[in-house]
Enzyme design. Structure first.
Site, mmCIF file in Angstrom:
data_model
loop_
_atom_site.group_PDB
_atom_site.id
_atom_site.type_symbol
_atom_site.label_atom_id
_atom_site.label_comp_id
_atom_site.label_asym_id
_atom_site.label_seq_id
_atom_site.Cartn_x
_atom_site.Cartn_y
_atom_site.Cartn_z
ATOM 1 N N HIS A 131 0.850 -1.194 0.000
ATOM 2 C CA HIS A 131 0.000 0.000 0.000
ATOM 3 C C HIS A 131 0.881 1.237 0.000
ATOM 4 O O HIS A 131 2.109 1.133 0.033
ATOM 5 C CB HIS A 131 -0.969 -0.010 1.189
ATOM 6 C CG HIS A 131 -0.316 -0.055 2.534
ATOM 7 N ND1 HIS A 131 0.324 1.031 3.087
ATOM 8 C CD2 HIS A 131 -0.199 -1.055 3.437
ATOM 9 C CE1 HIS A 131 0.792 0.705 4.283
ATOM 10 N NE2 HIS A 131 0.497 -0.566 4.512
ATOM 11 N N CYS A 143 3.845 -4.341 6.361
ATOM 12 C CA CYS A 143 3.532 -4.300 4.931
ATOM 13 C C CYS A 143 4.669 -3.658 4.145
ATOM 14 O O CYS A 143 5.652 -3.210 4.703
ATOM 15 C CB CYS A 143 2.248 -3.495 4.717
ATOM 16 S SG CYS A 143 0.797 -4.219 5.509
#
Length: 167
Positions: A131, A143
């Site tokens: 992301h 992430c």
């Protein structure tokens, strides 16, 4: 070690290599880990398939024909004790979860990896996404974070055959 192809996303010390480009990226605050656990902030080492793409249709155009809109009430369960651990769920939902439709733009475009999915091992960590980053150099919760422009560029070019490789 997995042999990378041109369609793979490969984490390197200099950034994320993809399609002949090197994209600056951020990783988890816990660094790259071999034994990922829920809440450790680590980015799991390994070769991960890309299994989905989510986007905010009220904020950006559909990046590819296989992207799925994030709707109001879409959540991601991060409660290791719940049967829906590491799966997308819908509100109302009492167990611990992360809201996918956020007020900030962090999840306007999300590429979902197969980390600990679809049959999650409890406590091994949930939701390793690709992301946008908060800011350059600011770590994620595990992430992969990219500049918004680079994320949109990459999203239009990845395929189901693309993999995320974290050596």
């Amino acid at each position: 070690m997995t042999r990378a192809t041109v369609q793979d996303l490969v984490v390197t010390p200099m950034g994320l290599r993809f399609a002949g480009r090197l994209l600056p990226c951020t990783l988890g605050r816990g660094g790259v880990v071999s034994d990922k656990r829920e809440g450790d902030g680590g980015t799991p080492r390994g070769t991960h398939r890309l299994v989905g793409m989510l986007y905010r249709p009220d904020r950006l155009a559909r990046p590819t024909d296989w992207a799925v809109p994030i709707r109001p009430g879409d959540l991601w369960c991060d409660d290791p004790k719940h049967e829906d651990y590491n799966l997308m769920v819908r509100a109302p939902f009492e167990p611990s979860h992360e809201r996918l439709r956020r007020a900030d733009p962090l999840y306007d475009l999300v590429i979902v990896t197969d980390w600990n999915w679809p049959r999650a091992e409890r406590g091994r960590g949930s939701a390793i996404f690709i992301h946008r980053w908060r800011n350059p150099g600011v770590p994620t919760e595990g992430c992969i974070g990219l500049a918004p422009r680079d994320l949109r560029w990459m999203a239009r070019r990845i395929t189901y055959e693309s993999r995320l490789i974290v050596p």
